[in-house]
Scaffold this motif. Sequence first.
Motif, short mmCIF file in Angstrom:
data_model
loop_
_atom_site.label_atom_id
_atom_site.label_comp_id
_atom_site.label_asym_id
_atom_site.label_seq_id
_atom_site.Cartn_x
_atom_site.Cartn_y
_atom_site.Cartn_z
N ASP A 136 -18.35 45.49 -24.19
CA ASP A 136 -17.54 45.45 -25.41
C ASP A 136 -17.80 46.72 -26.22
O ASP A 136 -18.87 47.32 -26.12
N ASN A 137 -16.83 47.11 -27.03
CA ASN A 137 -17.04 48.28 -27.88
C ASN A 137 -16.42 48.04 -29.26
O ASN A 137 -15.46 47.28 -29.40
N GLN A 138 -17.00 48.70 -30.26
CA GLN A 138 -16.56 48.55 -31.63
C GLN A 138 -16.68 49.90 -32.35
O GLN A 138 -17.67 50.62 -32.17
N MET A 159 -12.10 46.68 -32.54
CA MET A 159 -13.02 45.94 -31.69
C MET A 159 -12.30 45.55 -30.40
O MET A 159 -11.19 45.01 -30.44
N ASN A 160 -12.95 45.81 -29.29
CA ASN A 160 -12.41 45.45 -27.97
C ASN A 160 -13.45 44.61 -27.23
O ASN A 160 -14.57 45.07 -27.00
N GLN A 161 -13.07 43.41 -26.89
CA GLN A 161 -13.96 42.52 -26.13
C GLN A 161 -13.42 42.38 -24.72
O GLN A 161 -12.27 41.98 -24.51
N GLY A 162 -14.26 42.71 -23.75
CA GLY A 162 -13.85 42.68 -22.36
C GLY A 162 -13.77 41.28 -21.80
O GLY A 162 -14.14 40.30 -22.45
N ASP A 179 -8.95 38.52 -22.59
CA ASP A 179 -9.63 39.52 -23.40
C ASP A 179 -9.12 39.46 -24.84
O ASP A 179 -8.17 38.72 -25.15
N HIS A 181 -8.63 41.87 -28.63
CA HIS A 181 -8.65 43.14 -29.35
C HIS A 181 -8.34 42.87 -30.82
O HIS A 181 -7.47 42.05 -31.14
#
Length: 358
Positions: A136-138, A159-162, A179, A181
């Motif tokens: 994940d990335n933020q 925010m991106n949650q895989g 997923d 976003h």
Amino acid sequence: GANASALILIDGVEGDLNTLDPADIESFSVLKDASATAVYGVRGANGVVIVTTKRGKAGKLTVNFKTNATYSYSPRMPEYVDAVGYANLANEARVVRGKNPIYTNSEIQLFRSGLDPDLYPNVNWRDVILNDYVIDNQHHLSLSGGGTNARYYVSMGIMNQGAVFKQDKSVSKHNTNVDYHQYNFRANVDANMTKTTLLSLNMETIITKRNSPGYGDNNNALWSAQANLPATIVPVKYSNGTLPSFGRNSDEVSPYVQLNYTGFTETRNLTTNLMVDLSQDLDFITKGLKVRGLFSFTTNSEFYTTRSKMPDLYWANGRNAQGTLVMTKQVEKKDLSLSRSTDTDRTYYWQLNADYDR
């Protein structure tokens, strides 16, 4: 029934912590004491969470940027028995009840050797469907500053949650995985209209996008399918390229088919919050007297798009004299269909209060 959750107040107005960007939080406090929550009435009976977002301070322009990535994995992922283990346990369960075994020794040996993966599959559905890890990335960017008469705080967050599921990208160009976003935009402005009058304006927009397979509306159906389907029932695909079905009526689909061949559902949410807060000191009447008026407007729109389909599904009854699979079609193909719907709601909130502190 009664609402068992705590009352969440963001800058004095009821809000949702799940969509608030953590980087925008200035302070966070929890009220549990009955005397502290009494002013909030019945809604505060289960506690009150008070959140204050960041505001600009007089001074030069300040720019902050931060980014992070999270590597997530489950050290306690469930382990499932393979086809041989399942067949032996199934036979044991039958024998102890005085019944005949389900699988012969020859069939168990076929599971073990893998000589006929069509009729005697040995599929680890967890490995087929689940990823070993998720990244994940933020990201967050903010600008703040201003002078003695006006101050501002502006921010943007992503925010991106895989997805934990393993989509077969060769099947479809569309994203059929699970997923999430989220995009946050905030602007907090404070202006001293006079020496005793403060006008505060909060504007926030939240955009979320959630994806899921066309079969089921979340990841529960997929998770249950990979957890409950034994390794012995059907292969991922038959060797002739057809997709399997199974079950008492031979119309149930494997988790691989659910994830990759049933289309996808996309849910987009747009939330806009506008809050105007006007505070006036009335020291000229009596020292410590202040009045405050607050108006909040929230609009929330959800847009649902479903593109659903179903491929032809077959059940293999055996092999003919030439060794070719004997297939029976159990589920007819359904072409891609499209459906859309929209839900919108609005919330208005007014507050007028006077404080006397002396």
